[in-house]
Design a protein around this motif. Structure first.
Motif, PDB file in Angstrom:
ATOM      1  N   ALA A 237      -8.658 -39.729  21.520  1.00 29.76           N
ATOM      2  CA  ALA A 237      -8.146 -39.666  20.150  1.00 29.76           C
ATOM      3  C   ALA A 237      -9.270 -39.324  19.192  1.00 29.76           C
ATOM      4  O   ALA A 237     -10.424 -39.702  19.394  1.00 29.76           O
ATOM      5  CB  ALA A 237      -7.513 -40.992  19.756  1.00 29.76           C
ATOM      6  N   LYS A 238      -8.920 -38.593  18.127  1.00 27.17           N
ATOM      7  CA  LYS A 238      -9.837 -38.271  17.035  1.00 27.17           C
ATOM      8  C   LYS A 238      -9.046 -38.344  15.728  1.00 27.17           C
ATOM      9  O   LYS A 238      -8.124 -37.575  15.512  1.00 27.17           O
ATOM     10  CB  LYS A 238     -10.433 -36.874  17.212  1.00 27.17           C
ATOM     11  N   GLY A 239      -9.447 -39.252  14.862  1.00 31.41           N
ATOM     12  CA  GLY A 239      -8.753 -39.367  13.594  1.00 31.41           C
ATOM     13  C   GLY A 239      -8.150 -40.749  13.408  1.00 31.41           C
ATOM     14  O   GLY A 239      -8.396 -41.646  14.216  1.00 31.41           O
ATOM     15  N   PRO A 240      -7.318 -40.911  12.358  1.00 36.40           N
ATOM     16  CA  PRO A 240      -6.957 -39.943  11.324  1.00 36.40           C
ATOM     17  C   PRO A 240      -8.180 -39.471  10.524  1.00 36.40           C
ATOM     18  O   PRO A 240      -9.063 -40.263  10.204  1.00 36.40           O
ATOM     19  CB  PRO A 240      -5.978 -40.718  10.426  1.00 36.40           C
ATOM     20  N   LEU A 241      -8.188 -38.182  10.204  1.00 38.91           N
ATOM     21  CA  LEU A 241      -9.320 -37.549   9.547  1.00 38.91           C
ATOM     22  C   LEU A 241      -9.467 -38.048   8.110  1.00 38.91           C
ATOM     23  O   LEU A 241      -8.496 -38.109   7.359  1.00 38.91           O
ATOM     24  CB  LEU A 241      -9.141 -36.034   9.550  1.00 38.91           C
ATOM     25  N   THR A 242     -10.707 -38.387   7.745  1.00 34.04           N
ATOM     26  CA  THR A 242     -11.005 -38.868   6.395  1.00 34.04           C
ATOM     27  C   THR A 242     -12.232 -38.144   5.838  1.00 34.04           C
ATOM     28  O   THR A 242     -12.969 -37.474   6.568  1.00 34.04           O
ATOM     29  CB  THR A 242     -11.298 -40.383   6.396  1.00 34.04           C
ATOM     30  N   THR A 243     -12.461 -38.304   4.542  1.00 35.16           N
ATOM     31  CA  THR A 243     -13.679 -37.778   3.936  1.00 35.16           C
ATOM     32  C   THR A 243     -14.907 -38.400   4.581  1.00 35.16           C
ATOM     33  O   THR A 243     -15.948 -37.747   4.741  1.00 35.16           O
ATOM     34  CB  THR A 243     -13.683 -38.059   2.428  1.00 35.16           C
ATOM     35  N   THR A 244     -14.801 -39.645   4.987  1.00 35.42           N
ATOM     36  CA  THR A 244     -15.913 -40.313   5.665  1.00 35.42           C
ATOM     37  C   THR A 244     -16.339 -39.543   6.907  1.00 35.42           C
ATOM     38  O   THR A 244     -17.543 -39.434   7.205  1.00 35.42           O
ATOM     39  CB  THR A 244     -15.526 -41.751   6.042  1.00 35.42           C
ATOM     40  N   ASP A 245     -15.381 -38.991   7.652  1.00 32.55           N
ATOM     41  CA  ASP A 245     -15.716 -38.212   8.850  1.00 32.55           C
ATOM     42  C   ASP A 245     -16.594 -37.017   8.498  1.00 32.55           C
ATOM     43  O   ASP A 245     -17.515 -36.660   9.241  1.00 32.55           O
ATOM     44  CB  ASP A 245     -14.445 -37.732   9.546  1.00 32.55           C
ATOM     45  N   MET A 246     -16.303 -36.382   7.351  1.00 29.58           N
ATOM     46  CA  MET A 246     -17.111 -35.242   6.929  1.00 29.58           C
ATOM     47  C   MET A 246     -18.534 -35.685   6.558  1.00 29.58           C
ATOM     48  O   MET A 246     -19.516 -35.024   6.895  1.00 29.58           O
ATOM     49  CB  MET A 246     -16.469 -34.555   5.720  1.00 29.58           C
ATOM     50  N   ILE A 247     -18.633 -36.821   5.868  1.00 27.00           N
ATOM     51  CA  ILE A 247     -19.943 -37.342   5.480  1.00 27.00           C
ATOM     52  C   ILE A 247     -20.763 -37.669   6.720  1.00 27.00           C
ATOM     53  O   ILE A 247     -21.944 -37.316   6.827  1.00 27.00           O
ATOM     54  CB  ILE A 247     -19.780 -38.586   4.592  1.00 27.00           C
TER      55      ILE A 247
END
Length: 428
Positions: A237-247
């Motif tokens: 599993a990957k996610g749910p995608l958040t802005t934190t993931d980008m940071i």
């Protein structure tokens, strides 16, 4: 400073989102196809350190101790910590070499939206702590076509050969990048009606259950003889995608060079260098066009419903999936992935895969073919790909690394030799 918000005017917004593909840019690209140049980029990271390797791996969610724990690595076939092979994508120190003229640098595509649509990797040797990576390459192909998403688009394949400080080729990376016109994407609005995700506690519990069941293969060898065609790889599993993931991904080392993320005086200097990359936000402040990856308002302005991830991040997810399955004694020889759809904030991906073939090569390497995909909570496959993994064998022995093609290795030595000459001469 005014107390009122100086948001972009309609005229400014229209100008920022209305750039059209320029035939002159395309012709400039066609003129340089096949040319190799030394990469002068100074990436966020250029030398692999134990901490850099660990942070890069954890930046996309990989806790494999082979990558994150130097002590653990000493007990493996590698004799020490190594990096995930895909880390070669984000490591680069400036390589001195002949500088292309303005006419030989290809099109600039100013104001045109670009996104990674896939990549092809071939890996030849591991990256170890202390390795500094350099790159050379160029544009392999350019094609003008009509895009389902945004009308006219340009599809480019860039090739980068990555080598270490000893001129040993580590890998070859081909990225497929699509350039689209922002205004047409916004006008078509193909994806604007995609509903916002909503998760119940039960939905989240199912995702957490998959996470709880995940683990890297580690030191238990996965032998070639034990793998069967049609065998399913365990889910990830990957996610749910958040802005934190980008940071976290940026903190792990993804620098988005040559544009980059800058602050303070460095941001000022970057705005002078590439002004069209900066577009006013709702407060009237120039900010990077790249913020489509965390600013949903700007993402909506170019025709998508919410901010979305980097294609490179999903490539790393796929690599995590493969290395977890393969184990410490194996080697991922190649990875080919296609980014089919956007991965929006709030989306969850479920990775799955299958063994599609087995081959014993002439040199005795035992190769396994893998097909994999990432499917979101709406049942859409947003990334698909294939990979080749060399496994240890009870009959044929350890998983041997592939040989670097002689012509490719010769070119690497030539490029590094020229780099050394220019260093001795004090030239760039």
């Amino acid at each position: 400073m005014s107390e009122t918000t100086d948001a972009p005017t309609e005229e400014e917004f229209e100008k920022a989102t209305s750039a059209e593909l320029d035939e002159a840019d395309i012709e400039k690209d066609r003129a340089i196809v096949g040319r190799d140049w030394a990469s002068r980029s100074q990436e966020f990271l250029s030398t692999a350190t134990p901490e850099g390797i660990r942070n890069f791996a954890t930046g996309y969610g990989d806790d494999n101790p082979l990558f994150t724990d130097p002590e653990y690595g000493r007990g493996t076939r590698w004799g020490g910590q190594i990096a995930p092979p895909i880390m070669a994508a984000i490591l680069n120190a400036p390589l001195r070499g002949e500088r292309p003229s303005k006419q030989e640098r290809g099109g600039s595509y100013r104001g045109i939206h670009a996104f990674v649509s896939g990549g092809i990797w071939d890996w030849y040797r591991p990256i170890r702590p202390g390795d500094t990576l350099y790159g050379f390459g160029g544009l392999e192909s350019v094609e003008l076509k009509r895009s389902e998403f945004a009308g006219r688009s340009v599809v480019k394949v860039n090739r980068q050969v990555k080598m270490n400080q000893n001129a040993e080729v580590v890998g070859v990376y081909r990225t497929l990048v699509i350039y689209t016109e922002r205004k047409k994407a916004r006008e078509r609005g193909k994806y604007k009606d995609i509903e916002d995700p909503s998760y119940t506690d039960e939905d989240l519990a199912k995702i957490e259950e998959i996470y709880a069941g995940e683990s890297p293969r580690g030191g238990a060898p996965r032998y070639f003889e034990d793998v069967r065609i049609g065998e399913a790889l365990p889910p990830m599993a990957k996610g749910p995608l958040t802005t934190t993931d980008m940071i976290v991904f940026h903190a792990g080392g993804y620098g988005f060079v040559p544009y980059g993320l800058k602050t303070g005086r460095l941001a000022h200097q970057n705005r002078q260098r590439i002004a069209p990359f900066y577009i006013k936000n709702e407060y009237g402040v120039p900010d990077v066009a790249q913020r489509v990856h965390w600013d949903s308002a700007w993402a909506q302005a170019i025709g998508t419903p919410r901010a979305y991830d980097y294609g490179v991040l999903r490539e790393c997810w796929a690599h995590h999936y493969l290395t977890d399955w393969a184990g410490d004694d194996a080697w991922v020889v190649s990875q080919h992935d296609e980014i089919r759809k956007f991965n929006y904030q709030g989306d969850t991906h479920f990775l799955s895969g299958e063994v599609t073939g087995k081959t014993v090569a002439e040199d005795g390497r035992c190769l396994v073919d893998i097909a994999f995909k990432g499917t979101n909570q709406r049942g859409e496959d947003t990334v698909k790909g294939t990979a080749v993994v060399v496994l240890p064998s009870r009959e044929h022995g350890p998983a041997l690394l592939p040989e670097v093609p002689a012509e490719l290795q010769r070119k690497a030595v030539e490029m590094m030799s020229r780099h050394g000459e220019l260093l001795r001469e004090g030239r760039r």
